[in-house]
Every structure is written in structure tokens, then in C-alpha cells.
Design a protein around this motif. Sequence first.
Motif, PDB file in Angstrom:
ATOM      1  N   SER B  91       0.927  -1.188  -0.004  1.00 30.98           N
ATOM      2  CA  SER B  91       0.074   0.086  -0.052  1.00 30.98           C
ATOM      3  C   SER B  91       0.916   1.295  -0.137  1.00 30.98           C
ATOM      4  O   SER B  91       2.125   1.113   0.527  1.00 30.98           O
ATOM      5  CB  SER B  91      -1.061  -0.082   1.227  1.00 30.98           C
ATOM      6  N   LEU B 118      -3.285  -1.080  -5.715  1.00 28.76           N
ATOM      7  CA  LEU B 118      -4.004  -0.581  -6.685  1.00 28.76           C
ATOM      8  C   LEU B 118      -3.040  -0.438  -8.144  1.00 28.76           C
ATOM      9  O   LEU B 118      -3.786   0.096  -8.859  1.00 28.76           O
ATOM     10  CB  LEU B 118      -4.132   0.873  -6.413  1.00 28.76           C
ATOM     11  N   SER B 119      -2.079  -1.286  -8.183  1.00 28.28           N
ATOM     12  CA  SER B 119      -1.466  -1.245  -9.384  1.00 28.28           C
ATOM     13  C   SER B 119      -2.337  -2.044 -10.500  1.00 28.28           C
ATOM     14  O   SER B 119      -2.975  -3.114 -10.189  1.00 28.28           O
ATOM     15  CB  SER B 119      -0.034  -2.202  -9.181  1.00 28.28           C
ATOM     16  N   ARG B 120      -2.106  -1.443 -11.749  1.00 31.53           N
ATOM     17  CA  ARG B 120      -2.822  -2.399 -12.703  1.00 31.53           C
ATOM     18  C   ARG B 120      -2.036  -3.404 -13.269  1.00 31.53           C
ATOM     19  O   ARG B 120      -2.555  -4.234 -13.974  1.00 31.53           O
ATOM     20  CB  ARG B 120      -2.906  -1.395 -13.941  1.00 31.53           C
ATOM     21  N   ALA B 146     -11.152   2.418  -9.703  1.00 27.67           N
ATOM     22  CA  ALA B 146      -9.963   1.561  -9.171  1.00 27.67           C
ATOM     23  C   ALA B 146     -10.270   0.137  -9.068  1.00 27.67           C
ATOM     24  O   ALA B 146     -11.437  -0.335  -8.835  1.00 27.67           O
ATOM     25  CB  ALA B 146      -9.754   1.979  -7.949  1.00 27.67           C
ATOM     26  N   GLU B 147      -9.176  -0.657  -9.316  1.00 27.93           N
ATOM     27  CA  GLU B 147      -9.398  -2.136  -9.543  1.00 27.93           C
ATOM     28  C   GLU B 147      -8.412  -2.688  -8.699  1.00 27.93           C
ATOM     29  O   GLU B 147      -7.068  -2.929  -9.235  1.00 27.93           O
ATOM     30  CB  GLU B 147      -9.380  -2.516 -10.833  1.00 27.93           C
TER      31      GLU B 147
END
Lengths: 333, 192
Positions: B91, B118-120, B146-147
Amino acid sequence: MTQTARFTDSSCYHAALATLLTATEPHTDPFSVLGNNAATAARLTTDGELTFSDPLEPLTATFARHGHRLAHHPVRTEADWRQALDTLRSGRAVAIAADAFHLEHYWVGFRTSHALHVVVLEDFDAATATVRLVDPGEAVFFDGRLPVARLTSAMCEGDAGQAWMEILPLDTGRTDTGALPDLARQLSGDGGPWLSGTALVRQLQQHLDSYLTVVGSRPRGSAGGAQQDWGPGPRLLLGLWWYHHTLRWLAGHLRTRTTDGAPGAEGGPAETVEQASRDLLVVRNLMMRLGAMDETDDRFARFRAQLQPRLETTLRNLESAAAALTALAKEQQ
Amino acid sequence: MTVTPVGAVRVDLTPHRNSAAFLAAGEPPDDGFDGFGRAFPAEQLGAHALHLGLPNGCGHGAPDNVACEGQAIDLDEPLRAAGLRVVGAGSGGTVSEILTLEHDGATTPVRVRLSDFLSRRPAFDDTCFAHSPFLYDVGARPEPGAEPRLWQTEIPLDPPVRCARVTLPVNPDMHIVGLWLLPAGPERTERP
């Protein structure tokens, strides 16, 4: 909706300017340009206060070394903003530093923060008065069209320091990419116009309690309302955040310089710079936590005890990287 | 698809879980992954919750992950490990930290790298373990922009090492949700 990211980065400046560079020069590796920089952007005022410049200052110098002019146009009026739209109409891409409070896709700051956020605009469609907005941020990736009118507030309301940027060729066309000695000095030397990396770390080491007090006085994110009052605490944390990204991109840059005696090799400067960037991020994040914690919390002492060893490791890694880059530069002479 | 190597020994994190990173629909906001309340929707975990050995009530306030604060995790029985498997996330950025395997005074540092929740896409050689198409943002608001993801990584130990205890680093931005040791084959003994 799930969107596939073509390029993302956790630093909005680096992500947007890398995307803008790619739109301008598709075959240039962004790390070779944006990563050729080790400036802390930190200074000590005559009062001894630690301040950080906008990361755009050293990045502008970095672009210049590679034969580009990163032109920065402040936006204070709608007429200023129309210049950016004229550039878009001419078929060129621009980056904008917008007030996050009005950026609808930017969920991190929309309606909560007046911090600047940098994104790229391209492919203006006069028929629909829409533009493609690319936000290559790691957590907030967005790539879609929207009416340009929806950006007016983000660019023209208030005074968050909004601006638009374009990449132009330097008139001289001169490039100077072989700046290993400069990078070494920025890491551990006179640092040029800013404190070097090691000078910054020593400053933090020597005055850690004072800086923790400063950070502890920062406004809380949960306090409600839009964040506007950037005091010294948030500015310190933001400055360390940007320097972490500078070092991270420098590590990526060093890995691309395989002709310089493989500085990206295991145990080489790329690795030590990368580790310094990570330790600095841990220090920064722990300082943020400590600033919000009660000293009687049993975790306070444990977290506080991490700071000096992490700073010491950062110092050693920056010194090691600077020495290695200096040695490489001498070998090349 | 998530596959845990056959014979992998899951380390019991139950006594050490100190953070609630998952949130169930309708629950009031908690600290979340980042301390600001941003949480991974518990309902999106599905069968992963069982695989990870998460507690009943995950997403309803019970601690579900270990935010690393230097905890020492003693194994039920020492074993000879040929690898370490970690599921978790960072985080406030990616995390790259040392976990220390210990046995009879001998220590083996193992670097573990995990991307941000939260990294893609992965920042290291970790891979996506679980993904949610939305995030519970501050205030438990569903945020489709957000994914969040959980990441998994496997670190081989060559040669294998004996391990009776795993000591975690002090970096509360490293969140460990699942931890496994991969047992080595029988130790070879020299014959005259």
C-alpha cells in the motif's frame, strides 16, 4: 469498466510526460530521457527550512539535455487555456497540470483535493468538441474521450498552479546524454542547484525529530473538506515522494545504459539506486504514519526505530551508486 | 488460475493478522489496505478466501492480513524449505522487503517483492492472485475507477534451508494475506 493499460506509472508527472514524449517521438525510450535525472529538487532556505521545488524544474533540465524543450505555459485565464486548445486543434498532444478537484475520472482527488494532477490530451475532434484524455496513472488509469468543456473548471478555476505543457525541439538541437558525472554529483556531491541526495538524507537524519513534528502538524485527510492548505508537513512528504520517483526512474534509466559498462548489472548502481528509492519510500510512509499516531501507541517506537537504519542504508546506497557512476565515467574517458 | 504447489505448507497467520484490508458490502469503513479506509471488496474474493485461510467474518471487521511490523511467526514444526510463496500487496507503493527464515540460530534472508494493491500490472515478477473490478474507497463508497488486486510471488530457495520461524520486516505497507513454505525433497546423505 476494466481498461487495459498501455503504459502506467505511479508518478503522474513521469507517466504523463513519458506518454507525451512517446506521442512526440514514438521510438524514444522514456526512461532514457526522464530517468536521466537524480536531482532532489530540495533546498535549504536561509532559515534552514527544507523546501522542495516543483519536480518539473529538474525534469525540464532533463528534457533539455536530450534536445527537447519542455515548454510550460501557466494557465491563469480562459485565454491561456484556449492556447492549449489551439495546440490540440493543430494535431499535437499536450500535457496538462489540472486541479484534481474538478477531474471527474480522478477518483483519488475529485471533489476532495485541489492538488495538481498531470494527464495527457490528444486527438482533438472539432466536430464533437471532444478530446482524448489519457491518464497513465498506475491507480487511476483512464483512456477515453470527453468534451473539452468538461476540463474548463479543472484548468481555469481557482489558483492551483494549473498549466499546460508541450514538447518542442530545442533550437540548438544539441544533446548531452552522457551525464554520468552529473548524475553522480546529484546523488552525492555538490548537487548542483539543489541538495544532493546524500545531503538531503543527512539533513533528515540530523533533524528527524523536528521533521516528524512538522509532519505531525499536517492536516488530516479525514478531516473533511477539500485539501488546499499545503503546509510544510505535506510539502515535505510530497518532496520525498517525488524524490523516490526520481530515483526509481534513474534506476530504470541506468538499466537502459547498457553501453556504459552495464550499470544495470546485479549489485551495480541501478540496483543500489532502486533500493535507495524503496527505503526512502518506506521512510516517507512511516513518517506519514507516525505523524498521525499517538506516541503512546505501542507501535510508535517500533516504527520510529526503523527510520534511522533505513536512512543510513539509503545514504550508503546513494554513495555507492555515485562512486560507481564516477568510476564508469572515468573509464569512458 | 491460482495453483498452490502440491505439498505446500500454509503458515498459520491467524495469531498475527492485525489489519482489515477487506470490506463486505454494507459494512462501515475500517482502516482498509492503506489506513485511509480503501478496501478490497470481500465479496470479490470468492473461493480465494478459503484458499487463503481467511477467518469467517472476513470483511466484517475481523483482521484478515498481516501488516508487517516485525512479527516472528513460529511454525508448528520445522521443515526444510525449497521455496516461499506469498500472497499480498503493498500500500502506498510497491514493496520490496526481506523476510528472514530462522532455524537453530541460522538465518536466511529472502527478498519478497509485491506490487501495490492498486497497481494495474505487476511491478516485479509477481502475478495477479485476485482482482476486483471496483474498490471500496474512503467512507466505504464503491469506486469503479479503481481495481484492487492481490499479488502472488514464489521465491525459490537454492539450496533449500531449514526453517522453524519466519520473521517479517517492519514495513506496515507490506500486507501479507497468505504465506506458504514449499517443502524440499528428502535430504541426500553422503555415502562412503
